[in-house]
Design a protein around this motif. Structure first.
Motif, PDB file in Angstrom:
ATOM      1  N   PRO A 182       0.805  -1.233   0.000  1.00 18.63           N
ATOM      2  CA  PRO A 182       0.000   0.000   0.000  1.00 18.63           C
ATOM      3  C   PRO A 182       0.833   1.275   0.000  1.00 18.63           C
ATOM      4  CG  PRO A 182       0.090  -0.924   2.208  1.00 18.63           C
ATOM      5  CD  PRO A 182       0.772  -1.921   1.310  1.00 18.63           C
ATOM      6  N   LEU A 183       0.203   2.348  -0.419  1.00 21.38           N
ATOM      7  CA  LEU A 183       0.766   3.685  -0.318  1.00 21.38           C
ATOM      8  C   LEU A 183       0.053   4.431   0.803  1.00 21.38           C
ATOM      9  CD1 LEU A 183       0.829   4.771  -4.083  1.00 21.38           C
ATOM     10  CD2 LEU A 183       2.712   3.776  -2.762  1.00 21.38           C
ATOM     11  N   ALA A 184       0.782   5.292   1.495  1.00 16.98           N
ATOM     12  CA  ALA A 184       0.157   6.154   2.503  1.00 16.98           C
ATOM     13  C   ALA A 184      -0.400   7.399   1.816  1.00 16.98           C
ATOM     14  CB  ALA A 184       1.188   6.545   3.556  1.00 16.98           C
ATOM     15  N   ILE A 185      -1.230   8.125   2.538  1.00 15.49           N
ATOM     16  CA  ILE A 185      -1.657   9.427   2.051  1.00 15.49           C
ATOM     17  C   ILE A 185      -1.115  10.497   2.990  1.00 15.49           C
ATOM     18  CG2 ILE A 185      -3.721   8.541   0.932  1.00 15.49           C
ATOM     19  CD1 ILE A 185      -5.364   9.713   3.276  1.00 15.49           C
ATOM     20  N   CYS A 186      -0.968  11.682   2.451  1.00 21.74           N
ATOM     21  CA  CYS A 186      -0.419  12.809   3.201  1.00 21.74           C
ATOM     22  C   CYS A 186      -1.395  13.971   3.087  1.00 21.74           C
ATOM     23  CB  CYS A 186       0.943  13.179   2.621  1.00 21.74           C
ATOM     24  SG  CYS A 186       1.742  14.590   3.390  1.00 21.74           S
ATOM     25  N   VAL A 187      -1.737  14.569   4.221  1.00 23.01           N
ATOM     26  CA  VAL A 187      -2.630  15.724   4.230  1.00 23.01           C
ATOM     27  C   VAL A 187      -1.974  16.860   5.001  1.00 23.01           C
ATOM     28  CG1 VAL A 187      -4.723  14.327   4.026  1.00 23.01           C
ATOM     29  CG2 VAL A 187      -3.846  14.905   6.298  1.00 23.01           C
ATOM     30  N   GLY A 188      -2.568  18.043   4.913  1.00 15.73           N
ATOM     31  CA  GLY A 188      -1.956  19.207   5.542  1.00 15.73           C
ATOM     32  C   GLY A 188      -2.507  19.564   6.904  1.00 15.73           C
ATOM     33  N   GLU A 189      -3.745  19.105   7.210  1.00 10.49           N
ATOM     34  CA  GLU A 189      -4.407  19.477   8.460  1.00 10.49           C
ATOM     35  C   GLU A 189      -5.110  18.279   9.084  1.00 10.49           C
ATOM     36  OE1 GLU A 189      -4.042  22.310   9.822  1.00 10.49           O
ATOM     37  OE2 GLU A 189      -3.256  23.522   8.171  1.00 10.49           O
ATOM     38  N   ILE A 190      -5.236  18.305  10.392  1.00 10.10           N
ATOM     39  CA  ILE A 190      -5.901  17.233  11.125  1.00 10.10           C
ATOM     40  C   ILE A 190      -7.316  16.990  10.607  1.00 10.10           C
ATOM     41  CG2 ILE A 190      -6.855  16.554  13.370  1.00 10.10           C
ATOM     42  CD1 ILE A 190      -3.882  16.213  13.339  1.00 10.10           C
TER      43      ILE A 190
ATOM     44  N   GLN B  62      -1.916  21.662   1.481  1.00  7.55           N
ATOM     45  CA  GLN B  62      -2.965  22.678   1.619  1.00  7.55           C
ATOM     46  C   GLN B  62      -3.296  23.316   0.280  1.00  7.55           C
ATOM     47  OE1 GLN B  62      -1.082  25.104   4.574  1.00  7.55           O
ATOM     48  NE2 GLN B  62      -1.565  23.715   6.255  1.00  7.55           N
ATOM     49  N   MET B  63      -2.278  23.561  -0.538  1.00  4.93           N
ATOM     50  CA  MET B  63      -2.511  24.175  -1.844  1.00  4.93           C
ATOM     51  C   MET B  63      -3.171  23.213  -2.821  1.00  4.93           C
ATOM     52  SD  MET B  63       0.911  26.519  -2.362  1.00  4.93           S
ATOM     53  CE  MET B  63       0.396  27.072  -3.990  1.00  4.93           C
ATOM     54  N   CYS B  64      -2.873  21.916  -2.698  1.00  4.13           N
ATOM     55  CA  CYS B  64      -3.500  20.919  -3.580  1.00  4.13           C
ATOM     56  C   CYS B  64      -4.962  20.695  -3.219  1.00  4.13           C
ATOM     57  CB  CYS B  64      -2.745  19.594  -3.498  1.00  4.13           C
ATOM     58  SG  CYS B  64      -1.154  19.590  -4.359  1.00  4.13           S
ATOM     59  N   GLU B  65      -5.302  20.905  -1.952  1.00  2.00           N
ATOM     60  CA  GLU B  65      -6.669  20.759  -1.452  1.00  2.00           C
ATOM     61  C   GLU B  65      -7.206  19.344  -1.623  1.00  2.00           C
ATOM     62  OE1 GLU B  65      -8.661  23.912  -3.629  1.00  2.00           O
ATOM     63  OE2 GLU B  65      -8.432  25.256  -1.913  1.00  2.00           O
ATOM     64  N   GLU B  66      -6.306  18.380  -1.636  1.00  2.00           N
ATOM     65  CA  GLU B  66      -6.674  16.967  -1.649  1.00  2.00           C
ATOM     66  C   GLU B  66      -5.436  16.175  -1.227  1.00  2.00           C
ATOM     67  OE1 GLU B  66      -7.051  15.084  -5.642  1.00  2.00           O
ATOM     68  OE2 GLU B  66      -6.975  17.156  -6.378  1.00  2.00           O
ATOM     69  N   PRO B  67      -5.629  14.915  -0.802  1.00  2.00           N
ATOM     70  CA  PRO B  67      -4.492  14.169  -0.262  1.00  2.00           C
ATOM     71  C   PRO B  67      -3.476  13.790  -1.327  1.00  2.00           C
ATOM     72  CG  PRO B  67      -6.402  12.735  -0.463  1.00  2.00           C
ATOM     73  CD  PRO B  67      -6.881  14.125  -0.763  1.00  2.00           C
TER      74      PRO B  67
ATOM     75  N   GLU C  55      -8.618  17.184   7.786  1.00  2.00           N
ATOM     76  CA  GLU C  55      -8.696  16.456   6.524  1.00  2.00           C
ATOM     77  C   GLU C  55      -8.684  14.953   6.731  1.00  2.00           C
ATOM     78  OE1 GLU C  55      -6.292  18.086   3.165  1.00  2.00           O
ATOM     79  OE2 GLU C  55      -5.568  19.455   4.716  1.00  2.00           O
ATOM     80  N   ILE C  56      -8.111  14.503   7.835  1.00  2.00           N
ATOM     81  CA  ILE C  56      -8.072  13.069   8.116  1.00  2.00           C
ATOM     82  C   ILE C  56      -9.490  12.517   8.201  1.00  2.00           C
ATOM     83  CG2 ILE C  56      -7.379  11.317   9.798  1.00  2.00           C
ATOM     84  CD1 ILE C  56      -5.021  13.080  10.544  1.00  2.00           C
ATOM     85  N   TYR C  57     -10.409  13.282   8.792  1.00  2.00           N
ATOM     86  CA  TYR C  57     -11.788  12.839   8.960  1.00  2.00           C
ATOM     87  C   TYR C  57     -12.520  12.718   7.623  1.00  2.00           C
ATOM     88  CZ  TYR C  57     -11.169  13.635  13.944  1.00  2.00           C
ATOM     89  OH  TYR C  57     -10.725  13.567  15.244  1.00  2.00           O
ATOM     90  N   GLN C  58     -12.039  13.416   6.614  1.00  2.00           N
ATOM     91  CA  GLN C  58     -12.678  13.346   5.299  1.00  2.00           C
ATOM     92  C   GLN C  58     -12.354  12.043   4.582  1.00  2.00           C
ATOM     93  OE1 GLN C  58     -11.745  16.735   2.860  1.00  2.00           O
ATOM     94  NE2 GLN C  58     -12.940  16.018   1.108  1.00  2.00           N
ATOM     95  N   TYR C  59     -11.143  11.538   4.785  1.00  2.00           N
ATOM     96  CA  TYR C  59     -10.698  10.357   4.035  1.00  2.00           C
ATOM     97  C   TYR C  59     -10.548   9.113   4.888  1.00  2.00           C
ATOM     98  CZ  TYR C  59      -9.776  14.011   0.659  1.00  2.00           C
ATOM     99  OH  TYR C  59      -9.926  15.064  -0.191  1.00  2.00           O
ATOM    100  N   CYS C  60     -10.738   9.244   6.207  1.00  2.00           N
ATOM    101  CA  CYS C  60     -10.595   8.106   7.118  1.00  2.00           C
ATOM    102  C   CYS C  60     -11.728   8.091   8.139  1.00  2.00           C
ATOM    103  CB  CYS C  60      -9.262   8.177   7.870  1.00  2.00           C
ATOM    104  SG  CYS C  60      -7.799   8.242   6.824  1.00  2.00           S
ATOM    105  N   LYS C  61     -11.984   6.913   8.684  1.00  2.00           N
ATOM    106  CA  LYS C  61     -12.926   6.750   9.785  1.00  2.00           C
ATOM    107  C   LYS C  61     -12.099   6.657  11.066  1.00  2.00           C
ATOM    108  CE  LYS C  61     -16.240   4.372   6.812  1.00  2.00           C
ATOM    109  NZ  LYS C  61     -16.983   3.106   6.548  1.00  2.00           N
ATOM    110  N   VAL C  62     -12.180   7.680  11.884  1.00  2.00           N
ATOM    111  CA  VAL C  62     -11.307   7.822  13.048  1.00  2.00           C
ATOM    112  C   VAL C  62     -11.981   7.265  14.298  1.00  2.00           C
ATOM    113  CG1 VAL C  62      -9.975   9.433  14.445  1.00  2.00           C
ATOM    114  CG2 VAL C  62     -10.296   9.872  11.994  1.00  2.00           C
TER     115      VAL C  62
END
Length: 289
Positions: free
Chosen positions: A132-140, A200-205, A142-149
């Motif tokens: 697998p590949l990891a994803i990288c985001v800029g803010e906490i 943050q500038m890409c606005e997606e992971p 954003e994690i809730y948008q792509y993951c179930k925490v």
């Protein structure tokens, strides 16, 4: 390239007709003009840090080093960091793969939501498609948008940004072609200002993995993966990575409520376990869910 050039020169003897001589001259002229154009285009491809936004040719950018206050020091020989960010974002949005510095090792990145770009990373790294590949985001958030925490937000903030990858259950919003063989995904927020700004500038992971051929050593300076440069749109040189361990981030599975599992010890194991176990009371597990 020399063979046709010799052939044209060899036909200029006195036994040929005037028409043949003119033809030979025109062939020679056309060949030389084409050679100049060919060499000129390749020379321009080697110009680093210029006109990157116009064409998807490899460009090497050097980040300005921060001063003691954290601000970037301007150097005339270096491209402005804001321009580097803009051009790197454009390369990513155009579907290319880039090399970037993080807080642990150098990485390869592309837009996680772009399936073709994800495929390119696997090809460049010669990586097993089942890894697998990891994803990288800029803010906490954003994690809730792509993951179930399943842990407290305070726990996330205690570990991120930092040299830790948290493995969580993926949400339906994450690209299904990214790690389609698992319901989990690792997420990172590197403690690196350039990387956070880039996300943050890409606005997606971003899909993120180490900048090296699979099974080879992780890299701490851009020259260590120079053989990959020609396959990348942008190489961002942030200087030597301060952490010299080459271990990469500590990877911890937090997908099971109340538990944690260390997948890779990495460079921050002790501090990470201390937070998970002693501050939040999570228990270690090594069995199946």
């Amino acid at each position: 390239m020399l063979w046709p050039f010799k052939e044209i020169l060899g036909r200029s003897g006195g036994n040929h007709s005037r028409v043949s001589a003119e033809f030979d001259f025109m062939s020679l002229f056309g060949f030389v003009a084409g050679l100049i154009k060919f060499r000129g285009s390749h020379s321009s491809a080697r110009l680093l840090g210029t006109d990157m936004c116009k064409e998807p040719k490899t460009r090497l950018f050097r980040l300005s080093p921060p001063n003691s206050n954290g601000a970037s020091v301007h150097q005339e020989t270096q491209t402005d960091n804001s321009e580097i960010l803009s051009c790197t974002v454009k390369a990513l949005k155009d579907g290319h793969v880039v090399a970037v510095p993080t807080d642990t090792i150098y990485g390869l990145a592309c837009l996680a939501q772009n399936s073709e770009a994800v495929k390119k990373i696997y090809e460049i790294k010669e990586r097993n498609g089942q890894k697998p590949l990891a994803i990288c985001v800029g803010e906490i958030q954003e994690i809730y948008q792509y993951c179930k925490v399943k842990v407290k937000e305070e726990l996330l903030r205690d570990l991120l940004p930092g040299p830790v990858t948290l493995v969580l259950e993926r949400s339906e919003e994450l690209n299904r072609n990214l790690n389609p063989f698992t319901s989990l995904v690792g997420v990172r927020i590197p403690d690196h200002p350039f990387m956070r700004s880039l996300c943050q500038m890409c606005e997606e992971p971003l899909a993120l993995t180490s900048a090296n051929i699979s099974s080879q050593t992780s890299t701490l300076v851009v020259q260590e993966f120079e053989e990959l440069w020609s396959k990348l749109a942008v190489v961002v040189d942030g200087g030597p990575i301060r952490d010299q361990s080459r271990q990469g981030s500590t990877v911890v599975d937090l997908s099971v409520l109340g538990k944690y599992r260390v997948i890779r010890p990495g460079c921050a194991l002790s501090a990470t376990v201390d937070v998970l176990k002693h501050k939040y009371g999570l228990s270690d597990y090594s069995g199946e869910e």
